[in-house]
Design a protein around this motif. Sequence first.
Motif, short mmCIF file in Angstrom:
data_model
loop_
_atom_site.label_atom_id
_atom_site.label_comp_id
_atom_site.label_asym_id
_atom_site.label_seq_id
_atom_site.Cartn_x
_atom_site.Cartn_y
_atom_site.Cartn_z
N ASP A 135 -5.43 -33.91 22.18
CA ASP A 135 -5.29 -35.33 21.83
C ASP A 135 -4.92 -35.53 20.37
O ASP A 135 -4.44 -36.60 20.00
CB ASP A 135 -6.60 -36.07 22.10
N TYR A 136 -5.15 -34.53 19.54
CA TYR A 136 -4.94 -34.70 18.10
C TYR A 136 -3.45 -34.68 17.77
O TYR A 136 -2.72 -33.79 18.21
CB TYR A 136 -5.70 -33.62 17.32
N PRO A 137 -2.97 -35.66 16.99
CA PRO A 137 -1.52 -35.82 16.76
C PRO A 137 -0.95 -34.83 15.75
O PRO A 137 -1.68 -34.24 14.93
CB PRO A 137 -1.42 -37.26 16.23
N ASP A 138 0.37 -34.70 15.79
CA ASP A 138 1.07 -33.77 14.90
C ASP A 138 0.98 -34.19 13.44
O ASP A 138 1.08 -33.33 12.55
CB ASP A 138 2.54 -33.65 15.31
N ILE A 176 -10.34 -28.22 8.91
CA ILE A 176 -10.45 -28.30 10.37
C ILE A 176 -9.07 -28.14 11.00
O ILE A 176 -8.86 -27.30 11.88
CB ILE A 176 -11.10 -29.63 10.80
N VAL A 177 -8.11 -28.95 10.53
CA VAL A 177 -6.73 -28.83 11.00
C VAL A 177 -5.82 -29.45 9.95
O VAL A 177 -6.11 -30.53 9.42
CB VAL A 177 -6.51 -29.52 12.37
N GLY A 178 -4.73 -28.77 9.62
CA GLY A 178 -3.78 -29.33 8.67
C GLY A 178 -4.46 -29.75 7.38
O GLY A 178 -5.13 -28.97 6.71
N GLY A 233 -0.81 -29.96 11.76
CA GLY A 233 -1.03 -28.70 12.47
C GLY A 233 -1.57 -28.93 13.86
O GLY A 233 -1.73 -30.07 14.30
N THR A 234 -1.85 -27.86 14.56
CA THR A 234 -2.42 -27.92 15.90
C THR A 234 -3.90 -27.55 15.82
O THR A 234 -4.26 -26.52 15.22
CB THR A 234 -1.70 -26.94 16.84
N LEU A 235 -4.75 -28.38 16.42
CA LEU A 235 -6.19 -28.13 16.35
C LEU A 235 -6.54 -26.84 17.08
O LEU A 235 -6.26 -26.68 18.27
CB LEU A 235 -6.95 -29.30 16.97
N ASP A 236 -7.18 -25.93 16.35
CA ASP A 236 -7.60 -24.64 16.90
C ASP A 236 -9.08 -24.46 16.57
O ASP A 236 -9.44 -24.22 15.41
CB ASP A 236 -6.78 -23.51 16.30
#
Length: 646
Positions: A363-366, A424-426, A370-373
């Motif tokens: 669900d997390y946007p670009d 967490i991401v990006g 980045g891509t949530l991992d």
Amino acid sequence: MNTRNLKIYSLLLGMVLALFACQPDEFSLGKILSKEDLTYRITQDANDPNMVILESLTPGATPLWVTPMGRSSRVKDTLRFPFPGDYEFIYGVESAGGLVQADAFPLSITTTNLSYVSDQFWVMLTGGAGNSKTWISDTGEYGKKQGFYSCYDPAATWDDMVNDNGNWKPEGYVWWEPSNGDVGNTAADLAQFMTFSLASGAADYTLGSYTADDLNLTNYQPEDVAKGNFNFDSGSKSIEVSGDEDVQFAHGQWAHLNSLSWNKDFKILMLTDDVLMIANLRDEGLSGEGPCWYVWNFVSREYAESYVPADLPDPEPALPDGWQGDISQVVSTTITWKLSEENPFDWANLDGSLMNGWQAPGDYPDWLGGTLDPSTYANFSMTMNSSGNSVVFVTPDGTSTEGTYSIDEKGIYSFDITVPTITIVGWAGFSADADNQLRITKIEKDASGAVAGMWLGNRNPDKPEYMAYHLVPQFGGGEVDPTAVWKNALKGKTLVPDINYFADWYLGDWTGGWTASLFPDDFTSQSWFWTQENHDACVASSISFYMDGDVLKADAVDNGTAKTGITVEIDPDNGTLMFSEAPFTYSWIFTNNGEGMGPWLFGSHDGASLSNIDTKGMYLGFYTGFDDTNPELPTEVTAFHMVLSN
């Protein structure tokens, strides 16, 4: 003058009718018309070619006009077009044999009549001849509506609207006035604007959006999305837009697949200098639900830019009753909190409501970079021990930071150390505010009433929002019977279906709902599920839980019929109850879920849990809607409510 007068009698049709006249007169469907039988006239007024007169001349049939101003069923109707253009009309009739439509009738208007755009409604919508006016989504922050979307009874009209301290709504026809978070209105939905313009000598329309940093209209730099034209009938309050496929009215994307059109068949339910409310119907075939008005709320750009909110205290998160005890109980022994693998963060309003409602990594946007991992932050933890108010943070690289904490009556944690920051991401990461504080914005409980998670917010110093982090507890200790708390909570209790709040439909997280105003005695407006018969069956029904050795069982009365020895299977991992025999079968609300046996989700609506059945009752439900792009994400729960028997 432009006139069409059609009336053709078909010899073949006459022969067919004569043939059927010779058959036994056992039944009649009425005359089946063809489009050659249709008689109508579309003319322009001789003195005012911008005035178009529609006349149905087909005897014994109800006309159904489709026009640029909307639909009409009048035998004679008059439409006024202020600007030149190529317009199209479709005439049809509804007779005993069904609906028949003629071919589209094109009509070119080459003149302008600005008197048609001089009435108060055109001026309020567009600013008047030679001007334009921009309307922005009502985010709920302008002292008018609670948010961008409202849900009204499809019977509601302009004439039903009343002003409730700035909040226009149809008296007696309000189904739901949700917040943006309740229905999933996103930041992109709330960034939309519409401009209606008469500046060029035509009725021009623009759909656009603000840049991501411009939601509060600072440094106003809108980006056009689509341009076209609009038609507005100030008498019927019908409005439509036209152009390429991107030309449509602003709306919440969550509703996009639930309506037949987003550019026509709209009604204006309210229009003032500052407020615009447009509405279209939810389609039953597309949505799987009955029709309702989807209402989209706007304020004028001028009003929004000049609006000064009342000097009120900031809203605060509404934590559940006894939350201090819940937290104290949870942290009475050492507990480790870790970021959720499914939805580790979001943005939250000052009242704690989540802005985006992300539920899964996909669900997390670009635009986060980045891509949530989850493996990126899997080794991060925050371990607390209430006995000495000690805290240990461990970052993903293994670095440990020890300190102490305090927590005040508002749920604000203060740390005596610099709280570590992690990615967490990006560009989005975990951190405390400049004072090393984090505030509890939301507490999650499982069906047993135990804390299952909490959201900690880092207050943005420049905006009224939190960066909120979702932490879930990692418990240790010995093995316990996971069903014991369920059995202890249910045994000895007798519950009855609630005639004051029998059933409702919630979002996947058990928030929302719209039926409360029906009960106990509105048996007409939603008779598809609430009738006098259902009411009486509720009164004649009950369920009593008891222990048979180590097994939880129940005796039920199903609309007067006794059922005994029902085995109740508990699944604490999924939070469900399964009955060996359906306790209740008198409504499809029950039988649509495993013929009434379940499994039944134990619901948390209104803060309900196993620990407060005596005061909150018990909500049991099942999922009836899932996200189109993530089939594992529930979006709707059908549920019924029971309360403790007197």
